[in-house]
Design an enzyme around this catalytic site. Sequence first.
Site, PDB file in Angstrom:
ATOM      1  N   ASN A 146    -137.487 -24.694 -38.368  1.00 28.46           N
ATOM      2  CA  ASN A 146    -136.531 -25.849 -38.359  1.00 28.46           C
ATOM      3  C   ASN A 146    -135.414 -26.553 -38.626  1.00 28.46           C
ATOM      4  OD1 ASN A 146    -138.549 -26.955 -38.699  1.00 28.46           O
ATOM      5  ND2 ASN A 146    -138.160 -27.821 -36.110  1.00 28.46           N
ATOM      6  N   LYS A 169    -146.052 -21.785 -48.252  1.00 26.95           N
ATOM      7  CA  LYS A 169    -145.652 -20.831 -46.700  1.00 26.95           C
ATOM      8  C   LYS A 169    -144.433 -21.116 -46.033  1.00 26.95           C
ATOM      9  CE  LYS A 169    -146.801 -18.612 -43.640  1.00 26.95           C
ATOM     10  NZ  LYS A 169    -144.858 -18.041 -42.578  1.00 26.95           N
ATOM     11  N   THR A 226    -150.439 -22.585 -32.673  1.00 29.23           N
ATOM     12  CA  THR A 226    -151.204 -22.676 -34.395  1.00 29.23           C
ATOM     13  C   THR A 226    -150.844 -23.845 -34.700  1.00 29.23           C
ATOM     14  OG1 THR A 226    -148.620 -21.059 -34.304  1.00 29.23           O
ATOM     15  CG2 THR A 226    -150.358 -21.392 -36.082  1.00 29.23           C
ATOM     16  N   GLU A 244    -148.633 -31.474 -38.216  1.00 23.67           N
ATOM     17  CA  GLU A 244    -147.147 -31.986 -37.547  1.00 23.67           C
ATOM     18  C   GLU A 244    -147.193 -30.581 -36.578  1.00 23.67           C
ATOM     19  OE1 GLU A 244    -146.461 -34.898 -38.610  1.00 23.67           O
ATOM     20  OE2 GLU A 244    -146.768 -35.167 -41.054  1.00 23.67           O
ATOM     21  N   CYS A 278    -138.657 -31.516 -34.193  1.00 20.85           N
ATOM     22  CA  CYS A 278    -139.724 -31.908 -33.290  1.00 20.85           C
ATOM     23  C   CYS A 278    -139.449 -33.148 -32.603  1.00 20.85           C
ATOM     24  CB  CYS A 278    -140.802 -32.060 -34.297  1.00 20.85           C
ATOM     25  SG  CYS A 278    -140.508 -32.220 -36.487  1.00 20.85           S
ATOM     26  N   GLU A 450    -147.421 -37.609 -43.016  1.00 21.08           N
ATOM     27  CA  GLU A 450    -146.530 -37.652 -44.391  1.00 21.08           C
ATOM     28  C   GLU A 450    -145.891 -38.617 -44.738  1.00 21.08           C
ATOM     29  OE1 GLU A 450    -145.558 -32.762 -43.519  1.00 21.08           O
ATOM     30  OE2 GLU A 450    -147.077 -32.992 -44.951  1.00 21.08           O
TER      31      GLU A 450
HETATM   32  P1  NAD Z   1    -145.475 -21.437 -35.869  1.00 23.24           P
HETATM   33  O1  NAD Z   1    -146.028 -22.427 -35.266  1.00 23.24           O
HETATM   34  O2  NAD Z   1    -144.704 -20.257 -34.908  1.00 23.24           O
HETATM   35  O3  NAD Z   1    -144.994 -21.296 -37.458  1.00 23.24           O
HETATM   36  C1  NAD Z   1    -145.020 -21.924 -37.765  1.00 23.24           C
HETATM   37  C2  NAD Z   1    -145.377 -21.745 -39.803  1.00 23.24           C
HETATM   38  O4  NAD Z   1    -146.583 -21.089 -39.233  1.00 23.24           O
HETATM   39  C3  NAD Z   1    -144.701 -20.802 -39.953  1.00 23.24           C
HETATM   40  O5  NAD Z   1    -144.611 -20.412 -41.094  1.00 23.24           O
HETATM   41  C4  NAD Z   1    -145.603 -19.266 -39.365  1.00 23.24           C
HETATM   42  O6  NAD Z   1    -145.643 -18.532 -40.270  1.00 23.24           O
HETATM   43  C5  NAD Z   1    -147.141 -19.968 -39.766  1.00 23.24           C
HETATM   44  N1  NAD Z   1    -148.126 -19.974 -39.162  1.00 23.24           N
HETATM   45  C6  NAD Z   1    -147.873 -19.267 -37.828  1.00 23.24           C
HETATM   46  N2  NAD Z   1    -149.107 -18.706 -37.176  1.00 23.24           N
HETATM   47  C7  NAD Z   1    -150.094 -18.395 -38.346  1.00 23.24           C
HETATM   48  C8  NAD Z   1    -151.671 -18.178 -38.798  1.00 23.24           C
HETATM   49  N3  NAD Z   1    -152.293 -18.310 -37.504  1.00 23.24           N
HETATM   50  N4  NAD Z   1    -151.872 -19.344 -39.135  1.00 23.24           N
HETATM   51  C9  NAD Z   1    -151.512 -19.701 -40.551  1.00 23.24           C
HETATM   52  N5  NAD Z   1    -150.024 -19.892 -40.363  1.00 23.24           N
HETATM   53  C10 NAD Z   1    -149.123 -19.531 -39.307  1.00 23.24           C
HETATM   54  O7  NAD Z   1    -143.731 -22.398 -35.399  1.00 23.24           O
HETATM   55  P2  NAD Z   1    -142.229 -22.419 -35.329  1.00 23.24           P
HETATM   56  O8  NAD Z   1    -142.437 -21.510 -34.245  1.00 23.24           O
HETATM   57  O9  NAD Z   1    -142.549 -22.440 -37.382  1.00 23.24           O
HETATM   58  O10 NAD Z   1    -141.815 -24.297 -35.139  1.00 23.24           O
HETATM   59  C11 NAD Z   1    -141.039 -24.230 -34.107  1.00 23.24           C
HETATM   60  C12 NAD Z   1    -142.210 -25.634 -33.670  1.00 23.24           C
HETATM   61  O11 NAD Z   1    -142.742 -26.286 -34.937  1.00 23.24           O
HETATM   62  C13 NAD Z   1    -142.185 -26.520 -32.665  1.00 23.24           C
HETATM   63  O12 NAD Z   1    -143.342 -26.541 -31.310  1.00 23.24           O
HETATM   64  C14 NAD Z   1    -141.749 -27.856 -33.363  1.00 23.24           C
HETATM   65  O13 NAD Z   1    -142.027 -28.901 -31.726  1.00 23.24           O
HETATM   66  C15 NAD Z   1    -142.943 -27.482 -34.401  1.00 23.24           C
HETATM   67  N6  NAD Z   1    -142.401 -28.708 -36.082  1.00 23.24           N
HETATM   68  C16 NAD Z   1    -143.148 -30.488 -35.203  1.00 23.24           C
HETATM   69  C17 NAD Z   1    -142.587 -30.810 -36.525  1.00 23.24           C
HETATM   70  C18 NAD Z   1    -143.417 -31.719 -36.516  1.00 23.24           C
HETATM   71  O14 NAD Z   1    -143.286 -32.638 -37.666  1.00 23.24           O
HETATM   72  N7  NAD Z   1    -144.519 -32.127 -35.385  1.00 23.24           N
HETATM   73  C19 NAD Z   1    -141.482 -30.243 -37.327  1.00 23.24           C
HETATM   74  C20 NAD Z   1    -141.418 -29.240 -36.939  1.00 23.24           C
HETATM   75  C21 NAD Z   1    -141.279 -28.700 -36.335  1.00 23.24           C
END
Ligand code: NAD
Length: 469
Positions: A146, A169, A226, A244, A278, A450
Amino acid sequence: MQMFLDGAGCDSLSGSTLPVYNPATGTVIDTVPAGTTDDVAAAVAAAENAQATWARVSPADKSRILIAAGALIRGEADALATLLTTEQGKPFREAKDEILGTAHIFEYYASMTGSIRGDAAVLPKYGYMNVVRKPLGVCGAIVPWNMPAIIFGWKAGAALACGNAVVAKPSETAPLTVLRLAELLAAAGVPGGVLNVVTGSGASAGDAIVRHADIRHVSFTGSVATGRAVSLAAAPTLKKLTLELGGNDAFIVAADADIDAAVAGAVRNRFYNCGQVCTSAKRILVDANCVDAFVRKARNAIEKLVVGSGLDKVNMGPLNNPGQRDAVAAAVDRIVNEECGRLIFGGKKQEGPGNFYAPTLLSDVSPDAVSEEIFGPVMPVIPFATLDEAVEIANGTPYGLGASIWTKNMKTAYTAAEQIRSGVVWVNRHLILPPEIPFGGTANSGYGRENGREFIYEYTEPKSILIGL
Ligand code: NAD
């Protein structure tokens, strides 16, 4: 593009690749290597080799390199923003803000390299105690799609300032800007091996980073599901985690608020990045005494939003990927079909190519209908009768990332700020996150912080030295 390992571009050891799509057209714009456990192992070996030397680079020299990185990013801001829009979907203007923000993050961490230190005390009878802050070694950085550039900056900037090496990554749906940023950091003087970017899927490359015994810390930003998987996979190697995760921020409009400012703030923050932040204003809680005026004015503003390719002059682009667009559509359909809210505007996918969904306004939404985060361009308005009720609704989800209260009354502002359970509360603002503000959540939104000064506690560990007197 190639991934970035030991200071140079390379393919994955298996030779296989993943496509990267333009969310506005659905067409493939590039490919990246599909990294696996073997690629992560090679990156960790390079990082381990380079880390001790990097840790000994003086704060002044680290600072010069990070300042140079900021300058290189600024110098290439238009090209980087175009790349970011093309893979992520956001309007060019927002992409450029993110890129300039990323440059600023590296400049911020450049300013902090000399402040990474611990404590000292005289302990009568025992001696002189020093507590120094040591780098952790190799840090993993797992980045979502995002806000890929700036979230990469938060993690890499903090880790590098503290003397760690990094294996990052990026998300499989937005890896290109992060790869270019890694090249620019190397050009600024970050030595080979200190910063590595392995591309690939979460299940393969991401999981391998979390499980690697020589990675001592992982900072992960992504979904709650995740985050849980990461936490379990990290347990056998007892590594430190910064998580996060998602948020479901309440945006509370009190009866005495400046309604026009509140409407403008809600529309800006809810539809920024197509609602995929987020800390987006995800639930708009409005005092019942002014909710009709709020909905009318919000509808007027939302109707005027221009939606289209982020490379054109638009207010909102597509969602990043088709799965995300379909999840948002399903959430809206469920609320409307189950009569948990009234559709005022939008509520449909756009015909044709690309992951477009209309900016959507729902009124009279029941709080329970939106207890799960909607990560897209949907503004649910929830009326409330008292401030106590608003706080209860704000706290009535498993999340605890951000919230805001819009009011002219100090007591209302302070009461809400004190009682809402979240990592950050804004008053008459939302989603303002300069690097000085420590950022992170509580409850299902994760743990650790962070930015701010708090990054020092995430990216170093204390070592106590007692000098007997
Ligand atoms: P996601 O959890 O699907 O993926 C995030 C990252 O994790 C990607 O790089 C993905 O390849 C990796 N990943 C996926 N499975 C994994 C595993 N088993 N082990 C290690 N890495 C893995 O999330 P997304 O769809 O990319 O992002 C959207 C989500 O992130 C939303 O729910 C949003 O609210 C949240 N988000 C939170 C913050 C915050 O700071 N709190 C910031 C941005 C996004």
